[in-house]
Design an enzyme around this catalytic site. Structure first.
Site, PDB file in Angstrom:
ATOM      1  N   ARG A   3      34.238  48.905 119.237  1.00  0.00           N
ATOM      2  CA  ARG A   3      32.982  49.766 118.807  1.00  0.00           C
ATOM      3  C   ARG A   3      33.679  51.237 118.629  1.00  0.00           C
ATOM      4  O   ARG A   3      33.039  51.895 117.866  1.00  0.00           O
ATOM      5  CB  ARG A   3      31.915  49.873 120.011  1.00  0.00           C
TER       6      ARG A   3
ATOM      7  N   TYR B 110      15.628  56.145  98.203  1.00  0.00           N
ATOM      8  CA  TYR B 110      15.425  54.696  98.862  1.00  0.00           C
ATOM      9  C   TYR B 110      14.383  54.308  99.520  1.00  0.00           C
ATOM     10  O   TYR B 110      14.214  55.020 100.660  1.00  0.00           O
ATOM     11  CB  TYR B 110      16.874  54.173  99.154  1.00  0.00           C
TER      12      TYR B 110
ATOM     13  N   ASP C 281      22.732  61.087  99.460  1.00  0.00           N
ATOM     14  CA  ASP C 281      22.960  59.895  99.540  1.00  0.00           C
ATOM     15  C   ASP C 281      23.591  59.808  98.029  1.00  0.00           C
ATOM     16  O   ASP C 281      23.037  59.744  96.940  1.00  0.00           O
ATOM     17  CB  ASP C 281      21.614  59.179  99.450  1.00  0.00           C
TER      18      ASP C 281
ATOM     19  N   LYS D  75      26.693  48.543  97.723  1.00  0.00           N
ATOM     20  CA  LYS D  75      26.441  48.415  96.325  1.00  0.00           C
ATOM     21  C   LYS D  75      27.633  48.807  95.819  1.00  0.00           C
ATOM     22  O   LYS D  75      28.719  47.911  95.825  1.00  0.00           O
ATOM     23  CB  LYS D  75      25.466  49.596  96.212  1.00  0.00           C
TER      24      LYS D  75
HETATM   25  C1  LIG Z   1      20.755  49.981  99.397  1.00  0.00           C
HETATM   26  C2  LIG Z   1      20.581  51.542  99.427  1.00  0.00           C
HETATM   27  C3  LIG Z   1      20.458  52.116 100.835  1.00  0.00           C
HETATM   28  C4  LIG Z   1      20.413  51.289 102.129  1.00  0.00           C
HETATM   29  O1  LIG Z   1      21.631  50.916 102.248  1.00  0.00           O
HETATM   30  P1  LIG Z   1      21.838  49.533 103.104  1.00  0.00           P
HETATM   31  O2  LIG Z   1      23.245  49.091 103.028  1.00  0.00           O
HETATM   32  O3  LIG Z   1      20.939  48.421 102.429  1.00  0.00           O
HETATM   33  O4  LIG Z   1      21.223  49.575 104.518  1.00  0.00           O
HETATM   34  C5  LIG Z   1      20.396  53.493 101.002  1.00  0.00           C
HETATM   35  N1  LIG Z   1      20.379  54.199  99.649  1.00  0.00           N
HETATM   36  C6  LIG Z   1      20.375  53.617  98.405  1.00  0.00           C
HETATM   37  C7  LIG Z   1      20.449  54.521  97.407  1.00  0.00           C
HETATM   38  C8  LIG Z   1      20.635  52.364  98.430  1.00  0.00           C
HETATM   39  O5  LIG Z   1      20.574  51.587  97.044  1.00  0.00           O
END
Ligand SMILES: *Cc1c(COP(=O)(O)O)cnc(C)c1O
Length: 376
Positions: free
Chosen positions: A56, A108, A180, A205
């Site tokens: 962890r 998001y 983000d 992504k």
């Molecule tokens: C998918 C996404 C998230 C969340 O990520 P997860 O891996 O699904 O928890 C956050 N911000 C953006 C812009 C996203 O496309």
């Protein structure tokens, strides 16, 4: 907590995408970082170990991923999480009850849900602001503001924020500024270079890019924040397993190549869509592979999304394969309808994630879906 190697930043981006944080395995010479599928590590004596005690806290495969992404964002410390939202959850744990967040109005859907539906129960307050205008952000500030959380370009409206201006404002007042960067990736945008404190990714992504794992990352240059984020990462334990870290590492090796193709496809398809009579509104930030289009009619949008053959109807984005989605019922269903309408996220909006297939095939696919979407 993982610091980038001193040599990592001496190389160009594509070289670091392949090599940063990764050296041949000292045991065998394995060129690719092994998947250290272990929960614990033998200790030579009491308090004598190789820096790894329990997985962890640290895992060599995860270390490599953390160093690699930290290097690509031009940061010094990287932290991997089991999802992008787990990464945001760790950021929010930097705050205390009574603290106020200014959050981008079009973040998001899951980020919106985590802040609004969970953390407000723990005494955090939040104001959502359209950060295309810095004035909107300034008006949202209160004496209790501690965090500015921003996403750009936004999903799915493709709103773009002046990150340098936001970071300047945050620095002037001592607010924590977190961005983000999932959509742009460090290929197109490196927020830390603009003065942002922490960059967040859903590695699910573009970074991984092959739609075969879920993960998140935080990167910073600030030693004080790194210490606290490392503490939270270990204390709360939302860490990814070594197999998922390895998949992300492998995916990242081709990030610059893939982004070049996503960008080429996105530009060509956006240009072509601009001339289509079926499209009432087109949202494209001018680069990258994400495009939103409004078809002006819910039935038509549904028929269109159900008629594509290469574009697969699915949530998510950023993989080598093209995806089509309906934000109002899929990724953004958790955002209240009134708030969706206010930002232009109508029920007839469709979002495309352009993959790396032949662009001519993608356009032919959309062309036949337009034909199928017409009323009888
Ligand atoms: C998918 C996404 C998230 C969340 O990520 P997860 O891996 O699904 O928890 C956050 N911000 C953006 C812009 C996203 O496309």
């Amino acid at each position: 907590m993982t610091q980038t190697g001193p040599h990592d930043l001496d190389y160009g981006f594509a070289t670091r995408a392949v090599h940063a944080g990764q050296a041949p395995d000292p045991l065998s010479g394995a060129v690719m970082t092994p998947i250290y599928q272990t929960s614990t590590y033998a200790q030579e004596g009491l308090g004598r170990h190789k820096g790894f005690e329990y997985a962890r806290t640290r895992n060599p495969t995860r270390d490599a991923l953390e160093r690699c992404v930290a290097s690509l964002e031009n940061g010094t410390h990287g932290f991997a999480f089991s999802s992008g939202l787990a990464a945001l959850d760790a950021v929010l744990k930097l705050l205390r009850a009574g603290d106020h967040i200014v959050c981008g109005a079009n973040v998001y859907g899951g980020s919106h849900r985590l802040i609004e539906r969970i953390y407000t129960n723990f005494g955090l307050t939040v104001t959502f602001a359209d950060m295309r205008e810095i004035g909107n952000l300034e008006r949202a500030l209160t004496p209790a503001t501690r965090l500015i959380f921003c996403e750009t370009p936004t999903n799915p409206m493709m709103h773009v924020t002046d990150l340098a201006a936001v970071a300047d404002l945050a620095q002037a007042h001592g607010y924590l500024c977190v961005v983000d960067n999932t959509f742009a990736t460090p290929v197109f945008q490196r927020p830390l270079e603009l003065g942002v404190d922490v960059v967040l990714h859903s590695t699910t992504k573009y970074l991984n890019g092959h739609s075969d794992m879920v993960g998140g990352m935080l990167v910073t240059r600030r030693d004080d924040l790194a210490e606290r984020l490392g503490f939270i990462q270990n204390a709360a334990g939302a860490v990814p397993g070594p197999m998922d870290c390895w998949l992300a590492l492998r995916g990242i090796k081709t990030l610059p190549l893939r982004m070049r193709q996503h960008d080429a496809a996105g530009r060509r398809i956006a240009e072509w869509l601009r001339g289509r009579p079926e499209v009432t509104q087109l949202y494209y930030p001018g680069f990258g592979g994400m495009i939103s289009l409004d078809l002006g009619d819910v039935g038509r949008a549904r028929r269109f999304a159900e008629a594509t053959r290469i574009f697969t109807l699915a949530e998510s984005l950023g993989g080598v394969e093209s995806l089509i989605g309906h934000p109002a019922s899929m990724t953004h269903a958790s955002v209240p309808p009134a708030q969706r309408q206010a930002m232009g996220l109508t029920d007839s909006l469709i979002r495309l994630s352009c993959g790396i297939e032949e662009v001519d095939d993608l356009m032919a696919d959309l062309d036949q879906a337009f034909a199928a979407s017409l009323p009888d």
